[in-house]
Design a protein around this motif. Structure first.
Motif: not given
Length: 270
Positions: A150-153, A250-251, A257-258
């Motif tokens: 599960a990850f965001f954005p 993403w970083t 979030f991951w």
């Protein structure tokens, strides 16, 4: 180096960025489900030992531990590590999980961390582990389940990476979602009294985001993963560059979030 079968290739490879990540693994983190069950006089096999950091941690708690890996580079790294730390009850050997070079009933414990997901025949390897375990001996296996990520954005390129990782792993003969299959594989291999636990790996701090996103920013374009993806016709170089850029974006997100599950199974040789 002992070659893998043609149907089976190591998805991750041994790029410096990958090996440096493996070298941060500890027994306290990766074998926490096993450590309370170790005896001071136990003889342990660490199957798929990598650079040996987990092996070294186990060695401090048992009589003797042997690390086995199919990579000569990793075997040499393990030997250097224990020598540098003055650990004299840990040795390393080049070999295959399908053909363990020990007699029946040699070990008290066989441990494998993030190995079975890369094998085309995980049950076969587990049956070999069962063979070299003493009656009543303990098996401890741990593998990630990439399907639980599960990850965001959300980013279309990261969604594509998730699909591509499954495609590359399958093409190499592995199983990206190995965690959910561990119990079934262990039971099929003839082990008894399984105990299953799960732990979540989470990247949501600045350091965690850099560790995961920074790793994959390089890994997706420079490692064996990139070679497997392009050579198998699963992705173009341009697509991999875009995925790498997505990991970099993403970083840099403070709210990124991951997370994903790791499954752990303890079981006994009857």
């Amino acid at each position: 180096m002992i070659e893998r079968p043609e149907s089976e290739r190591y998805t991750h490879g041994y790029h410096e960025a990958i090996v440096s990540t493996y070298a941060q693994r500890t027994a306290e983190e990766c074998a926490a489900f096993l450590l309370p069950h170790l005896r001071a006089d136990a003889v342990v096999l660490d199957m798929g030992s990598g650079p040996g950091t987990i092996t070294a941690g186990v060695a401090r708690r048992v009589g003797r531990v042997i690390g086995l890996d199919a990579s000569e580079e990793m075997v040499d790294a393990g030997r250097s590590l224990v020598k540098d730390h003055g650990i004299d009850n840990a040795t390393f050997r080049l070999g295959s999980a399908y053909d363990l070079p020990w007699r029946d009933g040699y070990f008290d414990v066989v441990y494998a961390h993030q190995l079975l997901q890369h094998l085309a025949e995980p049950v076969r390897a587990l049956r070999e582990a069962r063979r070299v375990l003493k009656a009543g001996g303990l098996l401890a296996v741990r593998d990630a389940d990439y399907g639980t990520m599960a990850f965001f954005p959300t980013d279309p390129a990261l969604v594509r990476w998730h699909e591509l990782y499954h495609e590359v792993t399958a093409a190499n003969g592995g199983e990206a979602d190995a965690g959910r299959f561990l119990l079934s594989w262990v039971m099929r291999a003839g082990f008894a009294d399984p105990v299953v636990t799960t732990r979540t790996t989470t990247y949501a701090s600045p350091d965690g985001r850099l560790a995961w996103g920074g790793l994959w920013e390089l890994r997706v374009i420079e490692s064996d993963f990139a070679d497997h993806a392009t050579r198998n016709g699963l992705a173009t170089r341009a697509e991999l560059v875009e995925i790498s850029a997505a990991f970099r974006r993403w970083t840099g997100q403070p709210n990124a979030f991951w997370a994903f599950l790791n499954t752990e199974v303890l079981a006994v040789r009857p």
